[in-house]
Enzyme design. Sequence first.
Site, PDB file in Angstrom:
ATOM      1  N   THR A  98      43.422  34.191  30.281  1.00  0.00           N
ATOM      2  CA  THR A  98      44.120  34.677  32.037  1.00  0.00           C
ATOM      3  C   THR A  98      43.835  35.947  31.644  1.00  0.00           C
ATOM      4  OG1 THR A  98      45.358  35.506  30.048  1.00  0.00           O
ATOM      5  CG2 THR A  98      46.336  33.905  30.260  1.00  0.00           C
TER       6      THR A  98
ATOM      7  N   GLU B 267      47.684  28.839  30.548  1.00  0.00           N
ATOM      8  CA  GLU B 267      48.800  28.270  29.468  1.00  0.00           C
ATOM      9  C   GLU B 267      49.155  26.772  29.734  1.00  0.00           C
ATOM     10  OE1 GLU B 267      49.292  31.064  30.976  1.00  0.00           O
ATOM     11  OE2 GLU B 267      48.733  33.208  29.237  1.00  0.00           O
TER      12      GLU B 267
ATOM     13  N   LYS C  24      65.500  45.159  38.307  1.00  0.00           N
ATOM     14  CA  LYS C  24      67.340  45.612  37.794  1.00  0.00           C
ATOM     15  C   LYS C  24      68.183  46.705  38.750  1.00  0.00           C
ATOM     16  CE  LYS C  24      68.014  42.623  33.816  1.00  0.00           C
ATOM     17  NZ  LYS C  24      68.641  42.681  32.504  1.00  0.00           N
TER      18      LYS C  24
ATOM     19  N   TRP D 269      69.880  41.556  38.874  1.00  0.00           N
ATOM     20  CA  TRP D 269      68.531  40.873  39.032  1.00  0.00           C
ATOM     21  C   TRP D 269      68.189  40.764  40.957  1.00  0.00           C
ATOM     22  CZ3 TRP D 269      67.413  36.767  35.228  1.00  0.00           C
ATOM     23  CH2 TRP D 269      66.910  37.202  33.919  1.00  0.00           C
TER      24      TRP D 269
HETATM   25  P1  ADP Z   1      47.333  35.709  35.770  1.00  0.00           P
HETATM   26  O1  ADP Z   1      47.640  34.853  37.076  1.00  0.00           O
HETATM   27  O2  ADP Z   1      48.072  36.273  34.448  1.00  0.00           O
HETATM   28  O3  ADP Z   1      46.122  34.958  35.672  1.00  0.00           O
HETATM   29  P2  ADP Z   1      48.127  32.263  36.094  1.00  0.00           P
HETATM   30  O4  ADP Z   1      46.767  32.426  37.467  1.00  0.00           O
HETATM   31  O5  ADP Z   1      48.055  31.395  34.812  1.00  0.00           O
HETATM   32  O6  ADP Z   1      47.989  33.843  35.240  1.00  0.00           O
HETATM   33  O7  ADP Z   1      48.840  32.692  36.769  1.00  0.00           O
HETATM   34  C1  ADP Z   1      50.412  32.309  36.116  1.00  0.00           C
HETATM   35  C2  ADP Z   1      51.650  33.284  36.735  1.00  0.00           C
HETATM   36  O8  ADP Z   1      51.420  32.662  38.145  1.00  0.00           O
HETATM   37  C3  ADP Z   1      52.550  32.256  36.765  1.00  0.00           C
HETATM   38  O9  ADP Z   1      53.312  32.462  35.186  1.00  0.00           O
HETATM   39  C4  ADP Z   1      53.736  32.850  37.690  1.00  0.00           C
HETATM   40  O10 ADP Z   1      54.923  34.036  37.031  1.00  0.00           O
HETATM   41  C5  ADP Z   1      53.217  32.748  38.990  1.00  0.00           C
HETATM   42  N1  ADP Z   1      52.848  31.893  39.681  1.00  0.00           N
HETATM   43  C6  ADP Z   1      52.552  30.250  39.535  1.00  0.00           C
HETATM   44  N2  ADP Z   1      52.539  29.854  40.706  1.00  0.00           N
HETATM   45  C7  ADP Z   1      53.622  30.155  41.124  1.00  0.00           C
HETATM   46  C8  ADP Z   1      54.877  29.693  42.729  1.00  0.00           C
HETATM   47  N3  ADP Z   1      54.115  28.839  43.032  1.00  0.00           N
HETATM   48  N4  ADP Z   1      55.733  30.465  42.706  1.00  0.00           N
HETATM   49  C9  ADP Z   1      55.657  31.514  42.268  1.00  0.00           C
HETATM   50  N5  ADP Z   1      54.771  31.961  41.128  1.00  0.00           N
HETATM   51  C10 ADP Z   1      53.839  31.537  40.513  1.00  0.00           C
END
Ligand code: ADP
Length: 550
Positions: free
Chosen positions: A194, A339, A447, A452
Amino acid sequence: MAQYPQSPLMGRMMSQPLLISSLIQHADRYYSDVEIVSRRVEGDVHRYTYRDCHRRSRQLANALTRLGVGMGDRIATLAWNGYRHLEAYYGVSGMGAVLHTINPRLHPEQIGYIANHAEDQYLLFDLSFTPIIEAAAPLCKTIKGFIALCDRASLPASDKIPNLMCYEDLIAAESDDYEWPLFDENSASSLCYTSGTTGNPKGALYSHRSTLLHSYASSMPDALNVSARDVVLPVVPMFHVNAWGLPYSVMLNGAKMVFPGPALDGKSLHELFEQEQVTFSAGVPTVWLGLLTYMAQNQLKFSSFKRTVIGGSACPPAMMKTLRGEYGVEVVHAWGMTEMSPLGTAGTLLSHHQKLSEADQQSKLEKQGRVIYGVDMKIVDDDGKELPWDGTTYGNLLVRGPWVVSGYFKSEGGDVLQDGWFPTGDVAVIDPEGYLQITDRSKDVIKSGGEWIGSIDLENIAVAHPAFIQAACIGVYPPKWDERPLLVVVKKPGMELTREELLAFYEGKIAKWWTPDDVVFTDALPLGATGKILKNKIREIYRDYKLPTA
Ligand code: ADP
């Protein structure tokens, strides 16, 4: 891994392990002539077939075996979307080793950290990343050799890369006589860290079984809906959650595959879409920005492109409307995370929605959609109590399913599950029909007065205004309230708009107290390694921002 009791009467069906190698065997046998087209780092366009890909993946497996690679060993890649990277997907995982895709946009020190953490044995890289490899190589303690994904003529003359090998030479020396081994489907197949916006990156270690189940499920009609009639161009990088599983699911379905390589600018992408008659694509919202801007400037259209999946961060409704209304491209808004391999939900309509007006359909499609079978979700309060699916109650989103991590590689972060559920770190509402709507990441939540404020909603409204291309909304602390929204926006070139005009644009669209307290105009927003807006950076920049007093 959980163990379950056995029934005294077990079924009498064949037990074949779900292995990644079976996908390429299937593709070779049933779609042998289907093309894989790649724009290469070398600049030209390369084409070959599934059968060729299978042959060269077997040669790679032989080459790695000769180098001493065995089951469970980690092999890293630092590469664009292309055919050689695809061969590594199959050659490495197919032989039982573990493909560790590294994001080349990371800093060399971060690359060193994750390569050491993963204990990578060899690293395959595209030529454009030679300078990064030169900087990272001295930090990588376990890597025995670096394999440049090129032929002998293009091999870089670098004395800073120890044990530098040439990919084409390496596989040319091997026969394609290789039997994919059979082993337990729960064996690790690939590893993806990640991005670790806070703390060190953590590894999601996928298995063959999780990858195959994700491939089946993500291909379904209400998810990616990829078929043998499609031409698929994954813009989402193969170094980011396995290009959302497309290298596997496309092979399973026998679609033609088109890889853009390093050329992700609007012009190159549009040319490739047209030249190869692409029907389906997938990517994060920021990549479509470049393409749509280029197309608008040059008054271009698509002649074959029908459907795209957008996810990774919230797809602004304005982008969805433009793609659908002006270019006839259906947008499936999807949500997931590293994940989760990554797909969790996809936004498509239910049968009775077909009677709704276009505007009402659109408002359903703007949400992140319903779960794909296999994934289960719920929202809970801070005490873990489940909250109702009423479309208005916000809660922490938890998921479970056979392609959701049960913990991180090497137990980094300890026991992460809550009663068997994975906490996503997202805040969401779910409507009575099961449509998920992500309102924020929990660390980005604003917040105010104990309530929220959905920053994604505020950003979506800003980019629905024709003057803006990007927006980020963060919480800042004025003396009176605990937190108030500050909007940071990037204007389109040549567009002018005042703070007051933008704030007036919010009137009637949201509860009045949600209206941002102030607006900052900036030239660019900081982007992370996966092309997402880095809100933590923006928060840092504006930490001491003085909001105007009301
Ligand atoms: P990181 O950004 O930490 O590398 P990921 O690429 O796995 O991790 O991103 C996952 C996160 O991206 C999700 O937990 C969510 O917050 C955000 N995310 C993914 N798809 C969407 C979506 N369609 N709309 C809003 N947020 C999204």
